[in-house]
Write an enzyme that holds these catalytic residues in place. Structure first.
Site, PDB file in Angstrom:
ATOM      1  N   GLN A  20       0.860  -1.210   0.037  1.00  0.00           N
ATOM      2  CA  GLN A  20      -0.084  -0.097  -0.048  1.00  0.00           C
ATOM      3  C   GLN A  20       0.896   1.336   0.097  1.00  0.00           C
ATOM      4  O   GLN A  20       0.358   2.323  -0.364  1.00  0.00           O
ATOM      5  CB  GLN A  20      -0.931  -0.143   1.385  1.00  0.00           C
ATOM      6  CG  GLN A  20      -2.024  -1.190   1.078  1.00  0.00           C
ATOM      7  CD  GLN A  20      -3.109  -1.080   2.359  1.00  0.00           C
ATOM      8  OE1 GLN A  20      -2.631  -1.679   3.330  1.00  0.00           O
ATOM      9  NE2 GLN A  20      -4.066  -0.434   2.311  1.00  0.00           N
ATOM     10  N   ARG A  55       4.003  -0.155  12.930  1.00  0.00           N
ATOM     11  CA  ARG A  55       3.618  -1.467  12.170  1.00  0.00           C
ATOM     12  C   ARG A  55       3.767  -1.300  10.957  1.00  0.00           C
ATOM     13  O   ARG A  55       3.209  -0.448  10.365  1.00  0.00           O
ATOM     14  CB  ARG A  55       2.201  -1.857  12.840  1.00  0.00           C
ATOM     15  CG  ARG A  55       1.558  -3.061  11.974  1.00  0.00           C
ATOM     16  CD  ARG A  55       0.343  -3.770  12.821  1.00  0.00           C
ATOM     17  NE  ARG A  55       0.161  -4.993  11.757  1.00  0.00           N
ATOM     18  CZ  ARG A  55      -1.025  -4.949  11.145  1.00  0.00           C
ATOM     19  NH1 ARG A  55      -1.772  -3.985  10.833  1.00  0.00           N
ATOM     20  NH2 ARG A  55      -1.275  -5.950  10.432  1.00  0.00           N
ATOM     21  N   HIS A  61       1.077  -9.131   4.481  1.00  0.00           N
ATOM     22  CA  HIS A  61       0.087  -8.288   4.383  1.00  0.00           C
ATOM     23  C   HIS A  61      -0.397  -8.297   2.999  1.00  0.00           C
ATOM     24  O   HIS A  61      -0.540  -7.497   2.172  1.00  0.00           O
ATOM     25  CB  HIS A  61       0.439  -7.058   4.756  1.00  0.00           C
ATOM     26  CG  HIS A  61      -0.836  -6.163   5.207  1.00  0.00           C
ATOM     27  ND1 HIS A  61      -0.998  -5.493   6.511  1.00  0.00           N
ATOM     28  CD2 HIS A  61      -2.071  -5.903   4.394  1.00  0.00           C
ATOM     29  CE1 HIS A  61      -2.117  -4.965   6.454  1.00  0.00           C
ATOM     30  NE2 HIS A  61      -2.900  -4.967   5.413  1.00  0.00           N
ATOM     31  N   ASN A  74      -1.584 -10.772   8.283  1.00  0.00           N
ATOM     32  CA  ASN A  74      -2.599  -9.774   8.489  1.00  0.00           C
ATOM     33  C   ASN A  74      -4.054 -10.283   7.983  1.00  0.00           C
ATOM     34  O   ASN A  74      -4.195 -10.685   6.865  1.00  0.00           O
ATOM     35  CB  ASN A  74      -2.207  -8.750   7.916  1.00  0.00           C
ATOM     36  CG  ASN A  74      -3.448  -7.579   7.990  1.00  0.00           C
ATOM     37  OD1 ASN A  74      -3.622  -6.864   9.029  1.00  0.00           O
ATOM     38  ND2 ASN A  74      -4.093  -7.312   6.740  1.00  0.00           N
ATOM     39  N   GLU A  75      -4.881 -10.329   8.771  1.00  0.00           N
ATOM     40  CA  GLU A  75      -6.347 -10.854   8.501  1.00  0.00           C
ATOM     41  C   GLU A  75      -6.516 -11.985   7.366  1.00  0.00           C
ATOM     42  O   GLU A  75      -6.990 -11.700   6.240  1.00  0.00           O
ATOM     43  CB  GLU A  75      -6.971  -9.439   7.797  1.00  0.00           C
ATOM     44  CG  GLU A  75      -7.002  -8.070   8.678  1.00  0.00           C
ATOM     45  CD  GLU A  75      -7.715  -7.093   8.041  1.00  0.00           C
ATOM     46  OE1 GLU A  75      -8.031  -7.048   6.827  1.00  0.00           O
ATOM     47  OE2 GLU A  75      -7.592  -5.843   8.684  1.00  0.00           O
ATOM     48  N   ASN A 121      -7.771  -6.253  14.303  1.00  0.00           N
ATOM     49  CA  ASN A 121      -8.059  -5.181  13.401  1.00  0.00           C
ATOM     50  C   ASN A 121      -9.693  -4.731  13.483  1.00  0.00           C
ATOM     51  O   ASN A 121     -10.238  -5.772  13.416  1.00  0.00           O
ATOM     52  CB  ASN A 121      -7.610  -5.241  12.046  1.00  0.00           C
ATOM     53  CG  ASN A 121      -6.185  -5.248  11.768  1.00  0.00           C
ATOM     54  OD1 ASN A 121      -5.470  -4.893  12.913  1.00  0.00           O
ATOM     55  ND2 ASN A 121      -5.629  -5.785  10.358  1.00  0.00           N
ATOM     56  N   TYR A 140     -13.040  -2.349  12.520  1.00  0.00           N
ATOM     57  CA  TYR A 140     -13.474  -1.033  11.680  1.00  0.00           C
ATOM     58  C   TYR A 140     -14.826  -0.587  12.150  1.00  0.00           C
ATOM     59  O   TYR A 140     -15.164   0.703  11.859  1.00  0.00           O
ATOM     60  CB  TYR A 140     -13.162  -1.151  10.304  1.00  0.00           C
ATOM     61  CG  TYR A 140     -11.722  -1.034   9.997  1.00  0.00           C
ATOM     62  CD1 TYR A 140     -11.282   0.139   9.905  1.00  0.00           C
ATOM     63  CD2 TYR A 140     -10.814  -2.214   9.909  1.00  0.00           C
ATOM     64  CE1 TYR A 140      -9.842   0.525   9.493  1.00  0.00           C
ATOM     65  CE2 TYR A 140      -9.512  -2.009   9.630  1.00  0.00           C
ATOM     66  CZ  TYR A 140      -8.942  -0.714   9.409  1.00  0.00           C
ATOM     67  OH  TYR A 140      -7.813  -0.558   9.110  1.00  0.00           O
ATOM     68  N   GLU A 189      -5.155  -2.290  14.100  1.00  0.00           N
ATOM     69  CA  GLU A 189      -5.587  -1.272  13.172  1.00  0.00           C
ATOM     70  C   GLU A 189      -6.880  -0.758  13.417  1.00  0.00           C
ATOM     71  O   GLU A 189      -7.770  -1.711  14.057  1.00  0.00           O
ATOM     72  CB  GLU A 189      -5.950  -1.992  11.711  1.00  0.00           C
ATOM     73  CG  GLU A 189      -4.640  -2.262  10.855  1.00  0.00           C
ATOM     74  CD  GLU A 189      -4.913  -2.714   9.656  1.00  0.00           C
ATOM     75  OE1 GLU A 189      -6.154  -2.517   8.980  1.00  0.00           O
ATOM     76  OE2 GLU A 189      -4.048  -3.647   8.871  1.00  0.00           O
TER      77      GLU A 189
HETATM   78  C1  PNW Z   1      -7.746  -3.829   6.265  1.00  0.00           C
HETATM   79  N1  PNW Z   1     -13.785  -5.752   4.979  1.00  0.00           N
HETATM   80  O1  PNW Z   1      -8.557  -4.336   5.197  1.00  0.00           O
HETATM   81  C2  PNW Z   1      -6.362  -4.080   5.863  1.00  0.00           C
HETATM   82  O2  PNW Z   1      -5.670  -4.565   6.916  1.00  0.00           O
HETATM   83  C3  PNW Z   1      -5.733  -2.753   5.339  1.00  0.00           C
HETATM   84  O3  PNW Z   1      -4.660  -3.258   4.505  1.00  0.00           O
HETATM   85  C4  PNW Z   1      -6.708  -2.004   4.937  1.00  0.00           C
HETATM   86  O4  PNW Z   1      -6.358  -0.664   4.121  1.00  0.00           O
HETATM   87  C5  PNW Z   1      -7.736  -1.440   5.965  1.00  0.00           C
HETATM   88  O5  PNW Z   1      -8.189  -2.559   6.528  1.00  0.00           O
HETATM   89  C6  PNW Z   1      -8.795  -0.496   5.236  1.00  0.00           C
HETATM   90  O6  PNW Z   1      -9.649  -1.241   4.534  1.00  0.00           O
HETATM   91  C7  PNW Z   1     -10.150  -4.712   5.314  1.00  0.00           C
HETATM   92  O7  PNW Z   1     -14.442  -5.875   4.227  1.00  0.00           O
HETATM   93  C8  PNW Z   1     -10.472  -4.651   4.135  1.00  0.00           C
HETATM   94  O8  PNW Z   1     -14.300  -6.325   6.256  1.00  0.00           O
HETATM   95  C9  PNW Z   1     -11.872  -5.065   3.917  1.00  0.00           C
HETATM   96  C10 PNW Z   1     -12.453  -5.478   5.387  1.00  0.00           C
HETATM   97  C11 PNW Z   1     -11.799  -5.219   6.356  1.00  0.00           C
HETATM   98  C12 PNW Z   1     -10.600  -5.066   6.345  1.00  0.00           C
END
Ligand code: PNW
Length: 471
Positions: free
Chosen positions: A18, A75, A119, A164-165, A293, A295, A366
């Site tokens: 990224q 990180r 990642h 990562n994820e 992580n 959101y 995150e």
């Molecule tokens: C994360 N979803 O991605 C990643 O770890 C990062 O690289 C990214 O930039 C950031 O979150 C923001 O998007 C995700 O659909 C992408 O649930 C998609 C999802 C969750 C996290």
């Protein structure tokens, strides 16, 4: 003012593809994201990470900006294909040198490196030759790559994150096909998830068996958003719990308990691979901390088969496997990703992890948001992002007060960057990046975070005069 514990770790985060750019120089091999983003239609306006923020050449300047903010930890991730251009075999010493210099520069200014090994930028050769995360050889290749990183960087790096994820790799990469390698399937996500868990566990064993003298810690980062029952009915409560298990327990249960959740086994039948007794033993206990992580939040209701129209696009996973109907509260504010801003969901998420996994040390690796920022007279007034950070950090502080062992928080992201399929359109940064000139500018949210770090408190108020003076 409520404060965080004295040793709370304040950090920011990024990932290699990224931000780095320099996609094909100094010996780096192509990754699946170089290939995927090069296919017309796969990313917004066909954008790629070829140049991105050119962090590869600007890392010293970036570390200085981090220093200006007062962050304690950074990180970042290592691009596997910079180290092994074809994923295995010959080492690219120029790639090693880049990360070695980056690590030295961080240590020089007292910022603690937190390194993610994967990642999402898998060496393309491993996709072509080993079938990527579906192949049964990949976990050994990952362990060998991890081994080399521990050997070369482990004298200075004491905090490792294997993956990562894995949920995103499996669901978005192998289920919905919106991320590399772009596969669409209802069975492959569970196969890929299985190899991801094995790869993580093997790398942790290498670290513990060969590098214990380095005295570091190693874990995995999973992503999960909160699922709140839509109503108080037993059915909806069960649906919310089921959704969390398909999202997070899918990966965390094998690592903390030794096997997949019962509800997944029952619902998926043959589509969910099984671990042998030996593998279960190998996997269980392979995380020194719980990386999260986080959101957003959605309501979850039982889906009786009529939910399709109401379902919210996005991160439900394979919803027909779960019978969960996701929805949003119309009063919730949305970010540019259409992700709702719900700080109390973060607190509930932390408490759920605390209870299910027996009170682990947790790091939020995150949390952040995208907004349509504008640079005006050398400033970015991103009040919504500032409010977002304040709200989520206050929720974190409350969770700690109630006994959750949250040890640190990494804001996503240090700067605007290549937001995968959304290209450069979605800005998540604390620093604004002008993608024509690559000039970085701290946004007001960065100025607020600097003060919050200084006060060790999310109750920090940013004075107007602070917004004006530059950091
Ligand atoms: C994360 N979803 O991605 C990643 O770890 C990062 O690289 C990214 O930039 C950031 O979150 C923001 O998007 C995700 O659909 C992408 O649930 C998609 C999802 C969750 C996290």
């Amino acid at each position: 003012m409520n404060t965080f514990p004295d040793d709370f770790i304040w950090g920011t985060a990024t990932s290699s593809y990224q931000i780095e750019g320099a996609a094909a120089i100094d010996g780096k091999g192509p990754s699946i994201w170089d290939a995927f983003s090069g296919i017309p239609g796969k990313t917004h306006r066909g954008e790629t990470g070829e140049i991105a923020c050119d962090h590869y050449h600007k890392f010293k300047e970036d570390i200085q900006l981090m220093k200006n903010m007062g962050v304690k930890a950074y990180r970042f991730s290592i691009a596997w294909a910079r180290i092994f251009p074809t994923g295995k075999g010959t080492v690219n010493e120029e790639g090693i040198q880049f990360y070695s210099d980056l690590i030295d520069e961080l240590i020089k200014v007292d910022i603690v490196p937190w390194v993610t090994l994967y990642h999402w930028d898998l060496p393309l050769a491993l996709q072509l030759e080993d079938d990527g995360w579906l192949g049964e050889t990949i976990s050994d290749h990952f362990a060998a790559y991890a081994d080399l990183c521990f050997e070369r960087f482990g004298d200075r790096v004491k905090n490792w994150i294997t993956l990562n994820e894995p949920w995103v790799v499996a669901i978005l990469g192998y289920g919905q096909g919106v991320f590399a390698p772009g596969r669409v399937s209802t069975s492959e996500p569970y196969l890929a998830g299985h190899q991801l868990i094995l790869a993580h566990a093997k790398a942790v064993h290498v670290y513990r068996e060969k590098y214990s003298h380095q005295k570091g810690q190693i874990g995995i980062t999973n992503n999960c958003d909160w699922r709140e029952p839509l109503t108080n009915s037993e059915q909806d409560k069960e649906a919310a719990e089921r959704a969390l298990q398909f999202f997070l327990a899918w990966f965390a249960d094998p690592i903390y308990k030794g096997d997949y959740p019962e509800v997944m086994k029952k619902r998926l039948g043959d589509r969910l691979p099984t671990f042998s007794a030996k593998e279960q033993k190998m996997i269980k206990g392979t995380s020194d901390f719980f990386g999260l992580n986080h959101y957003t939040t959605m309501y979850a209701a039982h889906d009786d088969g009529t939910a399709k129209e109401r379902s919210v696009y996005g991160n439900g996973g394979i919803s027909e496997d779960q019978d969960v109907d996701l929805s949003l509260d119309e009063n919730w504010k949305l970010t540019l990703m259409n992700w709702a801003v719900v700080p109390w969901g973060c607190k509930k998420m932390l408490e759920w992890i605390d209870q299910r996994y027996d009170h682990p040390d947790i790091y939020i690796t995150e949390n952040g948001c995208a907004y349509p920022d504008e640079l005006v007279d050398g400033k970015v007034d991103d009040q919504e992002r500032l409010d977002f950070y304040k709200g989520y950090l206050q929720a974190c502080q409350q969770a700690i007060e109630e006994g959750v062992k949250l040890k640190g928080y990494f804001a996503w992201s240090f700067m605007d960057n290549f937001e995968w399929a959304s290209g450069y359109d979605k800005r998540f940064g604390l620093h604004y990046v002008d993608f024509d000139t690559l000039v970085r500018t701290p946004k007001n949210s960065a100025l607020w975070l600097k003060e919050a770090i200084k006060n060790n408190s999310a109750d920090t108020i940013l004075e107007i005069s602070d917004k004006i003076k530059s950091i």
